[in-house]
Design an enzyme around this catalytic site. Structure first.
Site, PDB file in Angstrom:
ATOM      1  N   SER A 235       0.830  -1.198   0.000  1.00 56.92           N
ATOM      2  CA  SER A 235       0.000   0.000   0.000  1.00 56.92           C
ATOM      3  C   SER A 235       0.876   1.264   0.000  1.00 56.92           C
ATOM      4  O   SER A 235       1.695   1.433  -0.904  1.00 56.92           O
ATOM      5  CB  SER A 235      -0.947  -0.049   1.209  1.00 56.92           C
ATOM      6  OG  SER A 235      -1.955   0.923   1.104  1.00 56.92           O
ATOM      7  N   ASP A 291      -8.542  -4.678  -6.494  1.00 58.04           N
ATOM      8  CA  ASP A 291      -8.068  -3.729  -5.476  1.00 58.04           C
ATOM      9  C   ASP A 291      -8.074  -2.314  -6.037  1.00 58.04           C
ATOM     10  O   ASP A 291      -7.276  -1.969  -6.911  1.00 58.04           O
ATOM     11  CB  ASP A 291      -6.653  -4.121  -5.027  1.00 58.04           C
ATOM     12  CG  ASP A 291      -6.108  -3.228  -3.925  1.00 58.04           C
ATOM     13  OD1 ASP A 291      -6.835  -2.316  -3.462  1.00 58.04           O
ATOM     14  OD2 ASP A 291      -4.947  -3.441  -3.523  1.00 58.04           O
ATOM     15  N   HIS A 357      -7.633  -5.479  -0.523  1.00 58.32           N
ATOM     16  CA  HIS A 357      -6.382  -4.732  -0.402  1.00 58.32           C
ATOM     17  C   HIS A 357      -5.459  -5.296   0.674  1.00 58.32           C
ATOM     18  O   HIS A 357      -4.287  -4.949   0.732  1.00 58.32           O
ATOM     19  CB  HIS A 357      -6.688  -3.259  -0.100  1.00 58.32           C
ATOM     20  CG  HIS A 357      -5.474  -2.387  -0.032  1.00 58.32           C
ATOM     21  ND1 HIS A 357      -4.594  -2.246  -1.093  1.00 58.32           N
ATOM     22  CD2 HIS A 357      -4.967  -1.614   0.972  1.00 58.32           C
ATOM     23  CE1 HIS A 357      -3.621  -1.423  -0.748  1.00 58.32           C
ATOM     24  NE2 HIS A 357      -3.809  -1.036   0.492  1.00 58.32           N
TER      25      HIS A 357
END
Length: 386
Positions: A235, A291, A357
């Site tokens: 991320s 995602d 995610h």
């Protein structure tokens, strides 16, 4: 006996072909179908990222909030990674450059925490592991967004100029195609802020990581074993990993530098993409097509980008593209992509934006992916939450 012999053969293959697995040939022929050794390496680096989450103090009521919970001497063991052959040499902190209004002084301290533990540097120091890997590997691992100010930085999605130290020698700039003349690369404002901001008593993440890599390289300068750097993150950590790799390669152009990123957002524009390619930084992006984080920020106007996943608006009217470009929202994807999909797993069941995610989901999908034409591996259940 046969299993043991097969395992040894795989390890020998990994050591002899480590440059291929680190992307020196851009992972050609290794992604679809996914090479078993490469799968193991991706998962290994995923575990290093997982340790950043396990070691982070999430409790806002704790006086140790946003710091690392474990000492360096036992960090990997207490994070669930015993016997890695690596030792942690430095903790890393990211600092937000956002100036908050004065009325927030009355808010709980965790709301405005400006600097927080974001990852670590580790180096392989075990002879057997070095032999198996074929080199001495340095790892920089980053976690994703956790603090309030990090979330605010994520939303600063316009592009800004990437400053480059004028003392840095960049041999790859000697070209005649004008890609880098007069104007430098641009990257997402918030990511750059977290990477370069500092406090009076704290150096920036950029300064600390460059100093630590320099120190490690100096410590092993007479070592006959090859050195490599692998920067990995999930991320926000994937974005910081990309910026770190770019920076390290500027300072140490002879060091092999590879990024293994999970669920990362876009980081910079086309110039940034081209500069990464020219300096020889290798980036492997692990992407879940479900995602949404991998589809932001901004837009991609590249006609030559294959496959789905990006917001490819090359067919839009020219005036629309011009307005987006003027707003500095035109991004470019970097490196090679290993595209996976939550729907391919028979074990995930219903998923949402958050679960698509999660790092655990990414690890599960890597574990189960065989090829774009083969079903998901039936044995891939290791990373499912119970």
């Amino acid at each position: 006996m046969q299993s043991s012999s097969f395992s040894r053969q795989k390890e020998e293959k990994l050591g002899k072909r480590w440059k291929e697995y680190q992307g020196m040939s851009n992972w050609d022929g290794l992604l679809d179908p996914l090479d078993d050794n490469l799968r193991g390496e991706i998962l290994r680096y995923g575990h290093f990222v997982e340790a950043t989450y396990k070691s982070f103090e999430f409790d806002p009521s704790s006086p140790n909030y946003a710091n690392c919970r474990f000492p360096k001497s036992t960090f990997l063991e207490r994070s669930g990674l015993p016997n890695t052959g690596y030792k942690v040499t430095k903790y890393l902190r990211a600092t937000s450059g956002i100036q908050l209004p004065s009325w927030l002084d009355k808010a709980p301290s965790w709301v405005a925490t400006p600097s927080s533990y974001v990852g670590y540097v580790a180096v392989c120091d075990n002879k057997e592991v070095i032999k198996r890997l074929g080199r001495r590997d340095i790892v920089v691992a980053y976690r994703g967004t956790t603090t309030c100010l990090e979330w605010l930085e994520n939303f600063r999605a316009s592009l800004t100029n990437l400053p480059i130290p004028c003392t840095t020698i960049r041999p790859f700039e000697n070209n005649n195609n004008n890609i880098m003349d007069d104007s430098g690369a641009m990257v997402e404002s918030g990511f750059l802020s977290l990477y370069t901001s500092s406090l009076p008593a704290k150096q920036s993440l950029q300064e600390v990581v460059i100093e630590e890599i320099s120190r490690i390289l100096h410590a092993y300068r007479e070592d006959s074993v090859p050195l490599s750097l692998t920067v990995t993150g999930h991320s926000l950590g994937a974005a910081l990993a990309t910026l770190t790799a770019y920076d390290v390669k500027l300072y140490f152009p002879k060091l092999p530098v590879t990024v293994i990123s999970f669920g990362g957002p876009r980081v910079g524009d086309r110039r940034f993409q081209k500069q990464l390619e020219r300096q020889g930084t290798k980036v492997l992006r692990i992407v879940n097509s479900e995602d949404v984080i991998t589809k932001v920020p901004g837009f991609v106007f590249d006609d030559d980008v294959a496959g789905g996943g990006g917001v490819h608006v090359a067919g839009f009217p020219s005036w629309v593209q011009k307005r987006v470009e003027e707003a500095q929202w035109v991004y470019a994807e970097v490196g090679r992509e290993l595209r996976l999909c939550s729907r391919d797993s028979p074990y995930l069941g219903k998923t949402n934006v958050a679960t698509c995610h999660e790092l655990n989901t990414y690890m599960h999908l890597v574990d189960g992916f065989v090829s774009s034409t083969c079903p998901f591996r039936a044995s891939a259940k290791r990373f499912l939450r119970r």
